[in-house]
Motif scaffolding. Structure first.
Motif, mmCIF file in Angstrom:
data_model
loop_
_atom_site.group_PDB
_atom_site.id
_atom_site.type_symbol
_atom_site.label_atom_id
_atom_site.label_comp_id
_atom_site.label_asym_id
_atom_site.label_seq_id
_atom_site.Cartn_x
_atom_site.Cartn_y
_atom_site.Cartn_z
ATOM 1 N N SER A 33 0.804 -1.226 0.000
ATOM 2 C CA SER A 33 0.000 0.000 0.000
ATOM 3 C C SER A 33 0.837 1.276 0.000
ATOM 4 C CB SER A 33 -0.926 0.015 1.232
ATOM 5 O OG SER A 33 -0.170 0.119 2.425
ATOM 6 N N VAL A 34 2.130 1.155 0.250
ATOM 7 C CA VAL A 34 2.977 2.348 0.391
ATOM 8 C C VAL A 34 3.080 3.114 -0.922
ATOM 9 C CG1 VAL A 34 5.350 3.125 0.762
ATOM 10 C CG2 VAL A 34 4.301 1.500 2.343
ATOM 11 N N GLN A 35 2.825 4.411 -0.844
ATOM 12 C CA GLN A 35 2.914 5.301 -2.004
ATOM 13 C C GLN A 35 3.714 6.538 -1.603
ATOM 14 O OE1 GLN A 35 1.287 4.372 -4.991
ATOM 15 N NE2 GLN A 35 0.863 2.497 -3.833
ATOM 16 N N LEU A 36 4.559 7.008 -2.515
ATOM 17 C CA LEU A 36 5.310 8.244 -2.302
ATOM 18 C C LEU A 36 4.802 9.306 -3.263
ATOM 19 C CD1 LEU A 36 9.039 7.101 -1.945
ATOM 20 C CD2 LEU A 36 7.406 7.601 -0.137
ATOM 21 N N ALA A 37 4.802 10.546 -2.811
ATOM 22 C CA ALA A 37 4.340 11.632 -3.677
ATOM 23 C C ALA A 37 5.095 12.910 -3.351
ATOM 24 C CB ALA A 37 2.840 11.857 -3.513
ATOM 25 N N HIS A 38 5.415 13.636 -4.401
ATOM 26 C CA HIS A 38 6.016 14.967 -4.246
ATOM 27 C C HIS A 38 5.063 15.972 -4.878
ATOM 28 C CE1 HIS A 38 9.069 18.087 -3.902
ATOM 29 N NE2 HIS A 38 8.699 18.470 -5.100
ATOM 30 N N PHE A 39 4.727 17.007 -4.131
ATOM 31 C CA PHE A 39 3.806 18.025 -4.624
ATOM 32 C C PHE A 39 4.493 19.390 -4.673
ATOM 33 C CE2 PHE A 39 0.947 14.800 -2.789
ATOM 34 C CZ PHE A 39 0.179 14.539 -3.920
ATOM 35 N N HIS A 40 4.074 20.200 -5.635
ATOM 36 C CA HIS A 40 4.650 21.526 -5.816
ATOM 37 C C HIS A 40 3.766 22.630 -5.251
ATOM 38 C CE1 HIS A 40 6.573 18.991 -8.918
ATOM 39 N NE2 HIS A 40 7.625 19.749 -8.703
#
Length: 268
Positions: A161-168
């Protein structure tokens, strides 16, 4: 009129459902018989409307906060634009809006406001985390019983289930405000890294991460060993600090419930 194979007739019907081209409409209209007092065009339009309503409901259910952010008019405009740009090509509606963030990032007027695409992306990551497969979690007891000589070559594996995200932009904060029925702050540029997963109560959870932790998890997702993590940390802190910092991260990940037992293996 010549009879068409069933597959060909079905394709013409699909073309009509997803395309407003008059030629496409005429093509399928010729294949429909009159029946009772309802004309062919009315009968066909019933099917087309039902098809689009069902797809709209799917997006509404998957992207509730995005809907609140856009409002009714813009949301309807988004749905119609997305249906035309990315007709459903999967038997499961679960994946119908997978490309919605891409659509919002490339089509006006939404592309002029990048936070909209990021909101959609965040909501899809929440869905992915929630739907992920189960796995047996790694624990502190298992770690304590692991021979010390195995530590350097350990390859850590994360829960599916692990998800990584980078947001601006302040996208996650905007989502949180909407979820709490509050008015979000105006969109602003704000770089941030986030971890999303499904916890032991089977609830989707997320938290922000420092850049260092984001880089470490990214390395592990690419197969880096525990010693490689320590080497990475040595570029920023002393040797004693690197080992302790790596252990602290490891313990937090265990407590968060994002490391899995069966995939915590020794590198060959």
């Amino acid at each position: 009129m010549d009879k068409l194979p069933l597959a060909s007739l079905q394709q013409k019907m699909i073309n009509y459902l997803v395309d407003d081209d008059p030629i496409v409409t005429t093509t399928i209209m010729e294949r429909i018989k009159d029946h009772g007092s309802i004309t062919r065009d009315v009968r066909l339009n019933i099917y087309k409307n039902a098809y689009q309503v069902r797809l709209k409901e799917t997006i509404e259910n998957d992207h509730e906060m995005l809907g609140f952010f856009l409002g009714d008019d813009l949301f309807d405009q988004m749905v119609l634009g997305y249906i035309n740009a990315y007709p459903s090509d999967n038997t499961s509606l679960r994946h119908f809006a997978d490309k919605l963030p891409l659509f919002l990032a490339n089509y006006p007027p939404f592309k002029d406001h990048p936070i909209i695409s990021e909101l959609a992306h965040f909501e899809r990551l929440l869905m992915v985390a929630f739907d992920a497969a189960d796995a047996t979690l790694f624990t502190r007891d298992l770690l304590a019983n692991m021979p010390a000589e195995q530590w350097p070559d350990l390859v850590l594996r994360f829960h599916p289930s692990v998800q990584l995200a980078h947001f601006h932009y302040n996208s996650v904060e905007t989502w949180q405000a909407l979820k709490q029925e509050q008015v979000p702050e105006p969109a602003k540029k704000q770089h941030s890294d986030w971890l999303l997963w499904r916890n032991i109560e089977r609830l989707t959870q997320f938290r922000s991460m420092p850049e260092q932790e984001y880089n470490l998890i990214t390395m592990m997702l690419n197969g880096a060993s525990f010693s490689a993590l320590c080497d990475f940390l040595l570029e920023e802190v002393s040797e004693d600090q690197a080992s302790q910092l790596a252990l602290n991260y490891l313990l937090r990940w265990i407590d968060d419930g994002i490391l899995i037992k069966q995939k915590l293996i020794q590198q060959s």
